[in-house]
Write a protein that holds these residues in place. Structure first.
Motif, PDB file in Angstrom:
ATOM      1  N   ASP A  35       0.867  -1.174   0.000  1.00  0.00           N
ATOM      2  CA  ASP A  35       0.000   0.000   0.000  1.00  0.00           C
ATOM      3  C   ASP A  35       0.904   1.223   0.000  1.00  0.00           C
ATOM      4  OD1 ASP A  35      -2.320  -1.566   0.143  1.00  0.00           O
ATOM      5  OD2 ASP A  35      -2.188  -1.685   2.323  1.00  0.00           O
ATOM      6  N   ALA A  36       0.694   2.107  -0.962  1.00  0.00           N
ATOM      7  CA  ALA A  36       1.589   3.245  -1.113  1.00  0.00           C
ATOM      8  C   ALA A  36       0.814   4.440  -1.661  1.00  0.00           C
ATOM      9  CB  ALA A  36       2.749   2.892  -2.044  1.00  0.00           C
ATOM     10  N   ARG A  37       1.444   5.591  -1.594  1.00  0.00           N
ATOM     11  CA  ARG A  37       0.867   6.811  -2.161  1.00  0.00           C
ATOM     12  C   ARG A  37       1.669   7.193  -3.400  1.00  0.00           C
ATOM     13  NH1 ARG A  37      -1.514  11.671   1.294  1.00  0.00           N
ATOM     14  NH2 ARG A  37      -3.041   9.978   1.494  1.00  0.00           N
ATOM     15  N   THR A  38       0.963   7.511  -4.460  1.00  0.00           N
ATOM     16  CA  THR A  38       1.621   7.855  -5.710  1.00  0.00           C
ATOM     17  C   THR A  38       1.928   9.353  -5.777  1.00  0.00           C
ATOM     18  OG1 THR A  38      -0.417   8.332  -6.944  1.00  0.00           O
ATOM     19  CG2 THR A  38       0.309   6.036  -6.840  1.00  0.00           C
ATOM     20  N   ALA A  39       2.823   9.693  -6.699  1.00  0.00           N
ATOM     21  CA  ALA A  39       3.169  11.081  -6.984  1.00  0.00           C
ATOM     22  C   ALA A  39       3.524  11.164  -8.465  1.00  0.00           C
ATOM     23  CB  ALA A  39       4.348  11.541  -6.124  1.00  0.00           C
ATOM     24  N   ARG A  40       3.696  12.372  -8.952  1.00  0.00           N
ATOM     25  CA  ARG A  40       4.092  12.533 -10.344  1.00  0.00           C
ATOM     26  C   ARG A  40       5.582  12.246 -10.496  1.00  0.00           C
ATOM     27  NH1 ARG A  40       2.184  17.416 -14.341  1.00  0.00           N
ATOM     28  NH2 ARG A  40       3.045  16.555 -16.284  1.00  0.00           N
ATOM     29  N   LEU A  41       5.935  11.502 -11.534  1.00  0.00           N
ATOM     30  CA  LEU A  41       7.332  11.286 -11.855  1.00  0.00           C
ATOM     31  C   LEU A  41       7.849  12.553 -12.528  1.00  0.00           C
ATOM     32  CD1 LEU A  41       9.831   9.487 -12.085  1.00  0.00           C
ATOM     33  CD2 LEU A  41       8.882   8.590 -14.233  1.00  0.00           C
ATOM     34  N   THR A  42       8.790  13.203 -11.892  1.00  0.00           N
ATOM     35  CA  THR A  42       9.273  14.514 -12.337  1.00  0.00           C
ATOM     36  C   THR A  42       9.647  14.519 -13.810  1.00  0.00           C
ATOM     37  OG1 THR A  42      10.134  14.938 -10.123  1.00  0.00           O
ATOM     38  CG2 THR A  42      10.964  16.324 -11.905  1.00  0.00           C
ATOM     39  N   GLY A  43       9.141  15.524 -14.532  1.00  0.00           N
ATOM     40  CA  GLY A  43       9.477  15.700 -15.928  1.00  0.00           C
ATOM     41  C   GLY A  43       8.718  14.814 -16.887  1.00  0.00           C
ATOM     42  N   THR A  44       7.726  14.062 -16.385  1.00  0.00           N
ATOM     43  CA  THR A  44       6.968  13.146 -17.232  1.00  0.00           C
ATOM     44  C   THR A  44       5.478  13.296 -16.956  1.00  0.00           C
ATOM     45  OG1 THR A  44       6.758  11.260 -15.728  1.00  0.00           O
ATOM     46  CG2 THR A  44       8.856  11.495 -16.897  1.00  0.00           C
ATOM     47  N   ARG A  45       4.713  12.578 -17.714  1.00  0.00           N
ATOM     48  CA  ARG A  45       3.279  12.463 -17.461  1.00  0.00           C
ATOM     49  C   ARG A  45       2.982  11.067 -16.912  1.00  0.00           C
ATOM     50  NH1 ARG A  45      -1.580  11.418 -20.195  1.00  0.00           N
ATOM     51  NH2 ARG A  45      -3.251  12.848 -19.595  1.00  0.00           N
ATOM     52  N   GLU A  46       3.808  10.603 -15.992  1.00  0.00           N
ATOM     53  CA  GLU A  46       3.654   9.277 -15.400  1.00  0.00           C
ATOM     54  C   GLU A  46       3.585   9.381 -13.885  1.00  0.00           C
ATOM     55  OE1 GLU A  46       6.479   6.416 -16.794  1.00  0.00           O
ATOM     56  OE2 GLU A  46       6.183   6.942 -18.899  1.00  0.00           O
ATOM     57  N   LEU A  47       3.178   8.266 -13.279  1.00  0.00           N
ATOM     58  CA  LEU A  47       3.117   8.165 -11.820  1.00  0.00           C
ATOM     59  C   LEU A  47       4.334   7.428 -11.301  1.00  0.00           C
ATOM     60  CD1 LEU A  47      -0.585   6.939 -11.397  1.00  0.00           C
ATOM     61  CD2 LEU A  47       0.235   9.288 -11.469  1.00  0.00           C
ATOM     62  N   ARG A  48       4.654   7.629 -10.039  1.00  0.00           N
ATOM     63  CA  ARG A  48       5.661   6.844  -9.355  1.00  0.00           C
ATOM     64  C   ARG A  48       5.137   6.480  -7.979  1.00  0.00           C
ATOM     65  NH1 ARG A  48      11.067   9.512  -7.709  1.00  0.00           N
ATOM     66  NH2 ARG A  48      10.952   7.940  -6.069  1.00  0.00           N
ATOM     67  N   MET A  49       5.649   5.398  -7.454  1.00  0.00           N
ATOM     68  CA  MET A  49       5.371   5.036  -6.065  1.00  0.00           C
ATOM     69  C   MET A  49       6.631   4.399  -5.507  1.00  0.00           C
ATOM     70  SD  MET A  49       4.677   1.543  -5.121  1.00  0.00           S
ATOM     71  CE  MET A  49       4.858   0.001  -6.041  1.00  0.00           C
ATOM     72  N   ASP A  50       6.852   4.571  -4.195  1.00  0.00           N
ATOM     73  CA  ASP A  50       8.054   4.062  -3.545  1.00  0.00           C
ATOM     74  C   ASP A  50       7.686   2.920  -2.613  1.00  0.00           C
ATOM     75  OD1 ASP A  50       9.868   5.898  -4.713  1.00  0.00           O
ATOM     76  OD2 ASP A  50       9.153   7.456  -3.360  1.00  0.00           O
ATOM     77  N   CYS A  51       8.175   1.737  -2.938  1.00  0.00           N
ATOM     78  CA  CYS A  51       7.982   0.563  -2.087  1.00  0.00           C
ATOM     79  C   CYS A  51       8.937  -0.511  -2.570  1.00  0.00           C
ATOM     80  CB  CYS A  51       6.537   0.058  -2.163  1.00  0.00           C
ATOM     81  SG  CYS A  51       6.204  -1.302  -1.008  1.00  0.00           S
ATOM     82  N   GLY A  52       9.730  -1.071  -1.680  1.00  0.00           N
ATOM     83  CA  GLY A  52      10.699  -2.090  -2.055  1.00  0.00           C
ATOM     84  C   GLY A  52      10.059  -3.431  -2.334  1.00  0.00           C
ATOM     85  N   GLY A  53      10.771  -4.267  -3.097  1.00  0.00           N
ATOM     86  CA  GLY A  53      10.318  -5.631  -3.336  1.00  0.00           C
ATOM     87  C   GLY A  53       9.707  -5.879  -4.697  1.00  0.00           C
ATOM     88  N   PHE A  54       9.578  -4.837  -5.530  1.00  0.00           N
ATOM     89  CA  PHE A  54       9.001  -5.028  -6.859  1.00  0.00           C
ATOM     90  C   PHE A  54      10.127  -5.257  -7.868  1.00  0.00           C
ATOM     91  CE2 PHE A  54       5.486  -3.244  -4.553  1.00  0.00           C
ATOM     92  CZ  PHE A  54       4.413  -3.982  -5.038  1.00  0.00           C
ATOM     93  N   TYR A  55      10.625  -6.489  -7.832  1.00  0.00           N
ATOM     94  CA  TYR A  55      11.725  -6.901  -8.689  1.00  0.00           C
ATOM     95  C   TYR A  55      11.219  -7.320 -10.068  1.00  0.00           C
ATOM     96  CZ  TYR A  55      14.286  -7.220  -4.252  1.00  0.00           C
ATOM     97  OH  TYR A  55      14.863  -6.946  -3.028  1.00  0.00           O
ATOM     98  N   GLY A  56      12.150  -7.839 -10.888  1.00  0.00           N
ATOM     99  CA  GLY A  56      11.775  -8.349 -12.190  1.00  0.00           C
ATOM    100  C   GLY A  56      10.666  -9.381 -12.082  1.00  0.00           C
TER     101      GLY A  56
END
Length: 354
Positions: free
Chosen positions: A273-294
């Protein structure tokens, strides 16, 4: 978590809110059993419109393998017969979590492998969350493919509500190839998968999608699946998430994915469970949470999740720039998603009318 790209260069990300120009749809057929959708009657929530696999998958199929039905007659029965518990257990992780690419923690568009310059990952102090293993939910599962060197599940996908109840959503760079299968709520080592093994029939993606520049904004795809042997549709069995335009850059989301066994020997679903934000310089989202590997490319970003069904509104998927995250060490800690607007709704309408 990053899903490093195999494209030769990194493009400049867009800074405005205008969506990319409309490309032609790419369709790949794996069976003559493609469904004919009769309409677009779907509930799409209204809102303002404003990782992943590891590398590119080659489109060419490998040599025929024992136990495979002809691609033209690939059914869910064939998929279940081929992907036995023994084959799943024996599946060895490849160099990446999509065939034919570089070893990294995410996926990319189908293109010739080529390493990109490494991007420093965010410091650990900026990433307070870590994904937790759990038993998964019926509407989220893994993609297995036979052709190429895909010997293990290489991407995550989720069931999306549709008129024919046969549609899944994943990242655009997760090109399954022929003889592909979707396994909902995948259980590593299980003798029988709890919700079966479903043959993928046809996929829908923009042909100018990619993982750099404006192309990364189109890094999403749909695919139809064949019915079960008893005639039931996928959504009848698993339930489905409601495709919803992204309601802005700041959202509380639940992200569910399946890292491949090379990156996560537990071979289980992870959730954060995380909170999203804008990925700087893009029209995309980002979220910070470890463990999302390949292997987590295509993981759905869900809001309004129903605790009983495990379904909700899907407003994003791990994908986009670099295939879904930054380059470099600890790239599992930050994930990206394309912004869902008119382009994904247009692609959805094509998929359900096919």
């Amino acid at each position: 978590m990053a899903r490093p790209s195999t494209e030769p260069t990194r493009g400049t990300a867009p800074t405005g809110s205008t969506e990319p120009t409309d490309p032609a749809r790419v369709r790949r057929r794996w069976s003559h059993a493609a469904t004919a959708a009769l309409g677009m009657a779907v509930c799409l929530a209204t809102a303002p419109a404003g990782h992943a696999a590891e590398s590119a998958r080659g489109a060419a199929a490998g040599a025929a393998r024992p136990g495979l039905a002809p691609a033209a007659s690939w059914t869910s029965r064939d998929a279940a017969a081929y992907w036995t518990s023994e084959r799943m257990a024996a599946a060895a992780p490849g160099r990446d979590d999509t065939p034919g690419g570089s070893a990294s923690a995410s996926g990319t568009a189908a293109a010739a492998p080529a390493a990109e310059p490494a991007k420093p990952a965010a410091p650990a102090a900026q990433v307070p969350n870590t994904a937790q293993h759990f038993d998964g939910v019926p509407s989220v599962g893994v993609l297995f493919s036979v052709d190429g060197d895909a010997r293990t599940h290489h991407c995550t996908a989720s069931v999306v509500h549709s008129p024919h109840r046969n549609l899944i959503l994943t990242a655009g760079h997760c090109n399954p190839g022929t003889h592909a299968a979707f396994v909902p709520q995948y259980r590593s080592g299980a003798t029988t998968q709890p919700y079966g093994v479903w043959a993928i029939e046809e996929s829908f993606a923009y042909d100018d999608r990619g993982t750099t520049g404006d192309k990364a904004d189109l890094d999403f795809a749909f695919a139809t699946v064949a019915p079960a042997e008893d005639g039931r549709s996928l959504e009848e069995v698993t339930g489905g998430n409601l495709l919803t335009p992204t309601p802005g850059y700041t959202n509380d989301v639940t992200v569910i994915g399946y890292p491949n066994v090379r990156n996560d020997p537990a071979d289980r679903a992870v959730r954060c469970d995380a909170r999203t934000a804008r990925l700087t310089g893009t029209r995309e989202l980002r979220m910070d949470c470890g463990g999302f590997y390949g292997g987590t490319s295509g993981s759905p970003w869900l809001t309004d999740v129903d605790d009983e069904t495990g379904t909700g509104r899907v407003i994003g998927v791990i994908g986009g720039l670099n295939g879904g995250g930054p380059k470099g060490p600890h790239n599992d800690r930050t994930s990206y998603s394309p912004y869902f607007g008119g382009k994904i709704l247009s692609l959805y309408s094509r998929a359900v009318r096919s």
